[in-house]
Scaffold this motif. Structure first.
Motif, short mmCIF file in Angstrom:
data_model
loop_
_atom_site.label_atom_id
_atom_site.label_comp_id
_atom_site.label_asym_id
_atom_site.label_seq_id
_atom_site.Cartn_x
_atom_site.Cartn_y
_atom_site.Cartn_z
N LEU A 1 -6.66 -4.23 8.54
CA LEU A 1 -6.19 -2.50 8.25
C LEU A 1 -4.65 -1.78 8.91
N ASP A 2 -4.42 -3.55 9.67
CA ASP A 2 -2.76 -3.87 10.13
C ASP A 2 -2.08 -3.57 8.61
N ASN A 3 -2.38 -4.04 7.56
CA ASN A 3 -1.77 -3.68 6.49
C ASN A 3 -1.53 -2.16 5.88
N PHE A 4 -2.36 -1.66 7.01
CA PHE A 4 -1.61 0.20 6.48
C PHE A 4 -1.12 0.53 6.62
N TRP A 5 -0.11 -0.80 7.86
CA TRP A 5 0.84 0.49 8.63
C TRP A 5 2.28 -0.35 8.22
N THR B 1 6.02 4.79 -1.56
CA THR B 1 5.35 5.94 -0.86
C THR B 1 4.49 5.00 0.58
N GLY B 2 4.54 3.58 0.15
CA GLY B 2 3.96 2.93 1.65
C GLY B 2 2.70 3.07 1.09
N ALA B 3 1.64 2.50 1.86
CA ALA B 3 0.07 3.01 1.92
C ALA B 3 -0.61 4.03 1.70
N LEU C 1 -4.78 -3.42 -1.29
CA LEU C 1 -3.57 -3.09 -0.66
C LEU C 1 -4.40 -4.41 0.71
N GLY C 2 -5.25 -4.07 1.19
CA GLY C 2 -5.70 -3.88 3.03
C GLY C 2 -5.82 -5.96 2.37
N ILE C 3 -6.07 -6.08 1.31
CA ILE C 3 -6.75 -7.26 1.69
C ILE C 3 -4.85 -8.53 1.33
N LEU C 4 -4.64 -8.11 0.12
CA LEU C 4 -2.72 -8.67 0.04
C LEU C 4 -2.24 -8.17 0.62
#
Length: 626
Positions: free
Chosen positions: A183-187, A50-52, A251-254
């Protein structure tokens, strides 16, 4: 009949001692394992699908689980028996479907236990220089099977402290971790579209398997009608919130690559937030939680073959207990062996098959509630009724079926094979030995308007309700269980009814029919025995001896006692000898308590037959004299 006092008191004390599980215990048992199963290993595997947007997959899984969970709560509150919902699948849809459900639930718990064992190995392996995962999993499987065989009970208070501590630690991690979220990690948030997000809800559905374990402690609850639904709703709500927040922070950290590549991403994220000590604390705490809940899961799984065996749907040897430990040792050995084999399965397949069979058991729970309610069985009286019936059950069936049909081919094949195996086992073994009545027959009779079916399900459910509500029979119950019951369709005058009652009671009391009639009329001349609109209790004292009888009667169109405007529809005729005067007063008191129930008139007039009328009296809530 007179020796109930000592036995009843002993039984009641045992029950009071036994029922010690409260809301906090239920919450910790369920939400603790939901977190450990759904967060420690599963997110990394689900992220690839699914991704983020994985966060929403957990949300949809929880949403689709609500109907099945609340339906299970209703069914369990009807029996308080372990293993819970299987008991009602057999008694609502019959032994054939019950065999399928029992096998599906058994396999679901075995697959989930195998997944938890592998989760333990992922945490322990690095501690022991990357010791083989399967070796660790099998070692713990053998250990937990031995503990189940010996019969060592879970220490619920220790589990509560363990889970609360685990939740507090995760809360501290969230507070410290939120400022570090990038928040860039969710894109891209939804790289594969919306469909995989919804279908992945089926993959992570195994996280909600802990809801099945409510049945394992149902008999020990203090107020099951309140604790079961409240505990399930709290677990779903708080578990869902923690799922969302922890996956978001981790997810936002890793970032995507580190989140996906690690078998335990939350451990790596905790290390970045709290340092090495935090990582070790989380790992040790996670291991303890996983060990505690896996041991409970394996112990519960072993009950299903034994339950099927006791119902004569599986061979009798599976329910044979150990001569020393009094546990079903063959069922334990078989279950432990099956779980050990499952640990060698590919982890994705293990999870997907486990989720599929779990979803099917939720569908069965929704169907059971519909069948039990629509069958019209009067003795189906759960302590908790699912709200928004039947729309919630219909939603649960449709949504869960949508998840099933979108599972992988291998998961569908295994689930279909298990259903076929259940049918084959029933056809070639259980059908010959198990002849149980079931509620679906009541529903069929209701639809085709046939009353001549020989169905004894209500009697069985009556005994279950008496056990559930701690109803210990007193002498009044004993008499009502054997009394004469009349169900009169035509309107009658009081004199005609007394003649009929006298004729019926003469053979029981040994008193002449004319004498009983004379005494009834004489008592009525002193004052009308209709104590309230629609209810009369004519009672007389005969000669010497040791006799006490009650005749119970319903007149659908009414009996004219002293007021033609208020015909009597409920009559208790009491005939006792002089030495029974003290009990005469006790019986009058018991009847007064019964008819004071505001729901009594409606239940009384809706009763289908004489057995229903008797059961209404026997299952009422009143103060019993032991």
């Amino acid at each position: 009949m007179y020796g109930l006092r000592g036995g009843a008191a002993k039984k009641r004390n045992k029950m009071e001692f036994k029922k010690a599980v409260n809301l906090l215990d239920i919450f910790c048992i369920t939400v603790g394992v939901m977190i450990s199963c759904g967060l420690l290993v599963l997110p990394a595997l689900a992220y690839a699908r699914t991704g983020a947007a994985l966060i929403f997959s957990y949300f949809f899984a929880g949403l689709f689980a609500i109907a099945g969970a609340l339906s299970q709560a209703e069914l369990i509150s009807s029996t308080l028996k372990s293993p819970g919902t299987y008991f009602y699948v057999v008694r609502s849809m019959g032994p054939a479907i019950g065999t399928i459900d029992g096998i599906l639930t058994w396999f679901s718990l075995c697959l989930r236990s195998a997944f938890l064992l592998m989760s333990i190995s992922f945490f322990i392996s690095p501690i022991f220089n990357n010791l083989n995962f399967h070796l660790i999993a099998i070692g713990f499987c053998i250990l937990f099977s031995i503990l189940s065989l010996i019969g060592i009970k879970d220490i619920i208070r220790f589990q509560v402290i363990l889970i609360l501590g685990f939740i507090i630690f995760l809360t501290i991690y969230l507070i410290m971790g939120i400022p570090r979220v990038n928040l860039d990690n969710f894109w891209p948030f939804m790289p594969h579209g919306i469909t995989p997000v919804i279908t992945t809800a089926g993959f992570v559905f195994i996280s909600y398997g802990e809801l099945l374990k409510i049945a394992s402690v149902a008999e020990d609850m203090k107020n099951p009608d309140k604790i079961i639904p409240t505990g399930l709703i709290l677990s779903l709500a708080i578990g869902g919130i923690l799922y969302t927040l922890i996956i978001f922070v981790t997810l936002g950290i890793l970032g995507p690559s580190n989140f996906y590549s690690s078998p335990t991403p939350i451990v790596q994220s905790v290390y970045l937030v709290t340092g090495l000590y935090g990582k070790w604390i989380l790992s040790m705490w996670a291991i303890l939680v996983l060990i505690s809940t896996t041991k409970r899961g394996i112990a519960l799984a072993t009950r299903y073959p034994a339950a099927l065996s006791k119902d004569r749907l599986l061979p009798k040897f599976l329910s044979i207990t150990h001569p020393v430990f009094k546990t079903p040792f063959i069922s334990i050995i078989l279950t432990g062996s099956l779980i050990a084999i499952f640990t060698f399965f590919d982890l994705n397949i293990l999870i997907e098959v486990g989720s599929t069979v779990l979803i099917l058991t939720f569908i069965f729970s929704c169907l059971c509630v519909i069948i039990m309610r629509e069958s019209g069985i009067k003795t189906y009286t759960p302590k908790f009724y699912t709200p928004f019936y039947p729309w919630l059950q219909i939603f649960g069936i449709i949504s869960c079926w949508f998840l099933v049909i979108n599972m992988s081919k291998i998961a569908l094949f295994v689930s279909s094979f298990l259903c076929a195996a259940g049918i084959a086992i029933y056809w070639f073994y259980g059908r010959i030995r198990c002849q149980k009545d079931f509620a679906l027959l009541h529903l069929m009779a209701k639809i085709i308007d046939k009353d001549g079916m020989n169905i004894t399900k209500e009697e069985e459910l009556k005994e279950i309700i008496q056990e559930r509500d701690d109803i210990i029979k007193d002498r009044f119950d004993q008499i009502m269980g054997e009394c004469i019951v009349l169900d009169i369709d035509q309107p009658m005058k009081r004199q005609d009814f007394f003649k009929l009652a006298a004729k019926k009671l003469a053979s029981r009391t040994g008193v002449n029919t004319d004498e009983i009639y004379r005494l009834l009329e004489e008592r009525e001349s002193k004052g009308c025995t209709a104590i309230s609109p629609g209810i009369a209790i004519p009672h007389i004292i005969t000669g010497e001896g040791h006799s006490f009888e009650i005749l119970l009667a319903r007149s659908k169109k009414g009996i004219i006692f002293c007021d033609s405007e208020n015909p009597v529809k409920t009559v208790f005729v009491i005939v006792g000898t002089k030495d029974e005067r003290p009990f005469h007063l006790i019986a009058l008191s018991a009847i007064a308590q019964i008819v004071q129930d505001t729901s009594f008139p409606e239940k009384w007039m809706k009763a289908k037959n004489e057995d229903d009328l008797r059961n209404i009296i026997l299952l009422c809530q009143r103060k019993r004299n032991h």
